[in-house]
Motif scaffolding. Structure first.
Motif, PDB file in Angstrom:
ATOM      1  N   SER A 258      48.398  41.380  41.577  1.00 49.12           N
ATOM      2  CA  SER A 258      47.843  40.026  41.757  1.00 49.12           C
ATOM      3  C   SER A 258      48.930  38.969  41.681  1.00 49.12           C
ATOM      4  N   VAL A 259      49.826  39.161  40.715  1.00 43.81           N
ATOM      5  CA  VAL A 259      50.879  38.162  40.526  1.00 43.81           C
ATOM      6  C   VAL A 259      51.906  38.258  41.659  1.00 43.81           C
ATOM      7  N   ARG A 260      52.333  39.478  41.945  1.00 43.56           N
ATOM      8  CA  ARG A 260      53.382  39.640  42.969  1.00 43.56           C
ATOM      9  C   ARG A 260      52.865  39.257  44.356  1.00 43.56           C
ATOM     10  N   LEU A 261      51.598  39.556  44.635  1.00 48.17           N
ATOM     11  CA  LEU A 261      51.050  39.193  45.953  1.00 48.17           C
ATOM     12  C   LEU A 261      50.570  37.742  45.977  1.00 48.17           C
ATOM     13  N   LYS A 262      50.723  37.073  44.856  1.00 45.87           N
ATOM     14  CA  LYS A 262      50.321  35.659  44.697  1.00 45.87           C
ATOM     15  C   LYS A 262      48.871  35.455  45.157  1.00 45.87           C
ATOM     16  N   LEU A 263      47.987  36.325  44.694  1.00 44.57           N
ATOM     17  CA  LEU A 263      46.589  36.230  45.111  1.00 44.57           C
ATOM     18  C   LEU A 263      45.966  34.935  44.593  1.00 44.57           C
ATOM     19  N   ARG A 264      45.326  34.215  45.492  1.00 46.77           N
ATOM     20  CA  ARG A 264      44.640  32.970  45.136  1.00 46.77           C
ATOM     21  C   ARG A 264      43.142  33.158  45.335  1.00 46.77           C
ATOM     22  N   ALA A 265      42.363  32.168  44.982  1.00 44.78           N
ATOM     23  CA  ALA A 265      40.909  32.303  45.078  1.00 44.78           C
ATOM     24  C   ALA A 265      40.489  32.683  46.499  1.00 44.78           C
ATOM     25  N   CYS A 266      39.545  33.611  46.586  1.00 42.23           N
ATOM     26  CA  CYS A 266      39.020  33.965  47.910  1.00 42.23           C
ATOM     27  C   CYS A 266      37.497  33.909  47.857  1.00 42.23           C
ATOM     28  N   GLY A 267      36.874  33.759  49.006  1.00 41.54           N
ATOM     29  CA  GLY A 267      35.413  33.661  49.077  1.00 41.54           C
ATOM     30  C   GLY A 267      34.757  34.999  48.759  1.00 41.54           C
ATOM     31  N   ASN A 268      33.493  34.931  48.413  1.00 37.59           N
ATOM     32  CA  ASN A 268      32.722  36.124  48.067  1.00 37.59           C
ATOM     33  C   ASN A 268      32.728  37.154  49.206  1.00 37.59           C
ATOM     34  N   GLU A 269      32.814  36.656  50.455  1.00 34.60           N
ATOM     35  CA  GLU A 269      32.760  37.577  51.601  1.00 34.60           C
ATOM     36  C   GLU A 269      34.039  38.423  51.697  1.00 34.60           C
ATOM     37  N   LYS A 270      35.072  38.044  50.961  1.00 34.82           N
ATOM     38  CA  LYS A 270      36.317  38.820  50.990  1.00 34.82           C
ATOM     39  C   LYS A 270      36.487  39.681  49.739  1.00 34.82           C
ATOM     40  N   LYS A 271      35.401  39.811  48.977  1.00 34.56           N
ATOM     41  CA  LYS A 271      35.537  40.534  47.713  1.00 34.56           C
ATOM     42  C   LYS A 271      35.970  41.988  47.908  1.00 34.56           C
ATOM     43  N   LEU A 340      47.308  43.707  54.092  1.00 31.69           N
ATOM     44  CA  LEU A 340      47.564  44.125  52.703  1.00 31.69           C
ATOM     45  C   LEU A 340      48.886  44.863  52.610  1.00 31.69           C
ATOM     46  N   LYS A 341      49.118  45.759  53.574  1.00 36.50           N
ATOM     47  CA  LYS A 341      50.358  46.535  53.542  1.00 36.50           C
ATOM     48  C   LYS A 341      51.574  45.634  53.750  1.00 36.50           C
ATOM     49  N   GLN A 342      51.431  44.648  54.640  1.00 37.79           N
ATOM     50  CA  GLN A 342      52.551  43.722  54.853  1.00 37.79           C
ATOM     51  C   GLN A 342      52.871  42.984  53.548  1.00 37.79           C
ATOM     52  N   GLY A 343      51.807  42.565  52.845  1.00 41.52           N
ATOM     53  CA  GLY A 343      51.994  41.862  51.574  1.00 41.52           C
ATOM     54  C   GLY A 343      52.694  42.741  50.569  1.00 41.52           C
ATOM     55  N   LEU A 344      52.262  43.996  50.476  1.00 41.45           N
ATOM     56  CA  LEU A 344      52.877  44.915  49.511  1.00 41.45           C
ATOM     57  C   LEU A 344      54.319  45.219  49.885  1.00 41.45           C
ATOM     58  N   HIS A 345      54.547  45.392  51.174  1.00 43.79           N
ATOM     59  CA  HIS A 345      55.887  45.718  51.652  1.00 43.79           C
ATOM     60  C   HIS A 345      56.857  44.582  51.349  1.00 43.79           C
ATOM     61  N   ALA A 346      56.396  43.349  51.604  1.00 46.86           N
ATOM     62  CA  ALA A 346      57.287  42.203  51.426  1.00 46.86           C
ATOM     63  C   ALA A 346      57.529  41.885  49.945  1.00 46.86           C
ATOM     64  N   ASN A 347      56.498  42.072  49.119  1.00 47.07           N
ATOM     65  CA  ASN A 347      56.618  41.617  47.728  1.00 47.07           C
ATOM     66  C   ASN A 347      56.918  42.707  46.717  1.00 47.07           C
ATOM     67  N   MET A 348      56.598  43.951  47.080  1.00 45.14           N
ATOM     68  CA  MET A 348      56.830  45.054  46.138  1.00 45.14           C
ATOM     69  C   MET A 348      57.372  46.248  46.915  1.00 45.14           C
ATOM     70  N   PRO A 349      58.558  46.117  47.512  1.00 47.36           N
ATOM     71  CA  PRO A 349      59.043  47.181  48.406  1.00 47.36           C
ATOM     72  C   PRO A 349      59.133  48.561  47.751  1.00 47.36           C
ATOM     73  N   GLU A 350      59.533  48.594  46.493  1.00 42.76           N
ATOM     74  CA  GLU A 350      59.661  49.911  45.852  1.00 42.76           C
ATOM     75  C   GLU A 350      58.308  50.570  45.663  1.00 42.76           C
ATOM     76  N   PHE A 351      57.379  49.781  45.156  1.00 49.15           N
ATOM     77  CA  PHE A 351      56.005  50.271  44.955  1.00 49.15           C
ATOM     78  C   PHE A 351      55.421  50.722  46.289  1.00 49.15           C
ATOM     79  N   TYR A 352      55.727  49.949  47.334  1.00 50.16           N
ATOM     80  CA  TYR A 352      55.219  50.258  48.667  1.00 50.16           C
ATOM     81  C   TYR A 352      55.706  51.635  49.123  1.00 50.16           C
ATOM     82  N   ARG A 353      57.004  51.862  48.950  1.00 48.57           N
ATOM     83  CA  ARG A 353      57.559  53.156  49.382  1.00 48.57           C
ATOM     84  C   ARG A 353      56.922  54.314  48.617  1.00 48.57           C
TER      85      ARG A 353
END
Ligand code: ATP
Ligand code: MG
Length: 436
Positions: A258-271, A340-353
């Motif tokens: 959540s922190v690394r992907l800088k998740l912000r508030a999203c609508g209920n439809e994106k839960k 989602l994968k782009q976000g993980l790749h850009a912000n957490m490359p090691e975790f992504y691999r």
């Protein structure tokens, strides 16, 4: 009138009430009743958040509320709630506002509502039954802000504090334990020390609260501006009472995501996206059991469990195989997956691999966009030939039709330029001739 006896009326605080809300309050007051905007909408207006909805509280009884307005719905009339329906003068669209009679709640037990409620003519009594000081304020333009429990002070200090004795309040309704953490996360507040201690003492009572009610709060928490604060559920010891499998979830990892992907508030439809991240890495069976035990709707269960599973698999980078994945999971989820994968790749490359694979996600993203820009067919409904076309060529209705269409689709996935009715039917007839 009781209003004049109310303690702590603040007339210097002004809230811009929507015209509809002003109209409802005015109408009730003209009929000799008290009426105020109350709860979340007052709290949010004061701190500059946009309220989700506007609730109104009044000393009018449900029947009296109904007689003041042309269109109403008996939403929860036995609990004093009537929805007033108003038509937008310009757009003609309809909006609903919940108007509730001042009430004192009995015990909540398992249901969505208290087991029994008593109506009261006193606004103070109605505010006293509310969960937190910041949720226990009422406002109208004539009286100003009614704040009897220090709501403004707690808003200023960014604190969630129970109205009255926290032990009593959590005994009445254990959902409030989870609501405290949810509001703290949503508003970026902290939980006041006394309230926090009582949370740990009463966490077990959450066992008696229905999963539907728990789910609403959990969803609001993970869709908030601070989803990482889900970890506080683990810290307060209530995790095991949330739902089946909650304790198996790696809350620390979700917090980091959540922190690394800088998740912000999203609508209920994106839960479903948030639940997918939460469940990433867990077994398919346990993801489904978790989502189902929370009584989430089928669409969310399906989307979140597919995404959670797909997030861990490397995506095939070949044009045809991309189309096969889109066919399997649908276009919307495929784009979600890429994002989602782009976000993980850009912000957490090691975790992504380690967790998602080693594909070149930017290349796959470019490929699917190219496929869609060129309108290359992926689904049977986009195939130029239909079942009726085949029957007109003499194929009998039955499973054979499906098999033929699927094999045509396979060809078109590889050679989109072959998606031509005449071409496909001609090749089919020629093939049939050859086999005679
Ligand atoms: P949101 O922005 O999430 O809608 P809200 O404050 O409006 O926040 P709701 O759950 O819609 O929250 O409830 C409306 C109001 O009703 C609250 O502000 C609070 O005053 C009262 N309330 C709701 N649930 C409870 C509860 N379980 N116990 C006591 N008061 C409650
Ligand atoms: Mg609300």
């Amino acid at each position: 009138m009781e209003e004049t006896r109310l303690r702590d009326c603040k007339t210097d605080i002004k809230i811009a009430l929507p015209e509809d809300v002003k109209f409802i309050i005015k109408k009730l007051r003209e009929s000799g009743h008290e009426a105020y905007a109350v709860g979340g909408c007052v709290r949010d207006s004061i701190i500059g958040r946009k309220p989700d909805d506007w609730d109104i509280t009044t000393d009018a009884l449900p029947g009296e509320i109904k007689s003041c307005f042309k269109r109403t719905v008996d939403t929860g009339i036995e609990h004093g709630t009537v929805t007033v329906i108003l038509k937008d003068r310009d757009k003609g669209s309809l909006s609903g506002y919940e108007v509730t009679t001042y009430r004192i709640d009995g015990e909540y037990k398992d249901g969505r509502h208290p087991k029994e409620v008593t109506f009261t003519p006193s606004l103070s009594e109605d505010l006293k039954r509310r969960d937190f000081t910041v949720n226990a304020m009422a406002y109208n333009e004539d009286t100003g802000l009614v704040d009897e429990f220090g709501g403004i002070e707690d808003l200023t200090h960014r604190i969630i504090r129970c109205v009255g004795d926290p032990d009593d309040r959590f005994n009445e309704d254990a959902l409030r334990i989870l609501r405290a953490v949810r509001f703290a996360a949503q508003l970026g507040f902290s939980v006041e020390a006394g309230t926090k201690e009582a949370i740990s003492r009463h966490s077990e009572n959450l066992r008696n609260v229905s999963k539907e009610r728990i789910q609403v709060e959990l969803t609001k928490l993970i869709c908030s501006d601070n989803p990482y604060r889900l970890s506080e559920i683990g810290e307060t010891g209530m995790g095991r009472y949330i739902c089946e499998g909650f304790e198996d979830i790696d809350l620390a990892r979700f917090a980091e995501l959540s922190v690394r992907l800088k998740l912000r508030a999203c609508g209920n439809e994106k839960k479903y996206l948030r639940y997918a991240l939460l469940l990433m890495g867990s077994e398919k069976k346990s993801s489904k059991a978790f989502l189902k035990s929370l009584k989430l709707d089928n669409d969310t269960v399906k989307k979140a469990s597919i995404l959670a599973e797909e997030l861990e698999k490397p995506l095939e980078g070949d044009r045809y195989l991309i189309k096969k994945t889109v066919q399997r999971i649908g276009r919307e989820l495929f784009y979600d997956l890429i994002e989602l994968k782009q976000g993980l790749h850009a912000n957490m490359p090691e975790f992504y691999r380690e967790s998602c694979g080693s594909e070149d996600i930017e290349r796959i993203s470019a490929l699917i966009k190219d496929i869609d820009t060129k309108n290359e067919p992926i689904f049977l409904k986009e195939l130029a030939v239909t079942g009726s076309d085949l029957m007109a060529c003499g194929v009998k209705a039955g499973p054979e039709i499906g098999l033929i269409l699927n094999s045509m689709m396979e060809e078109v996935l590889k050679r989109p330029e072959h998606n031509d009715r005449e071409y496909l039917l001609k090749s089919f007839c020629e093939e049939k001739e050859k086999q005679r």
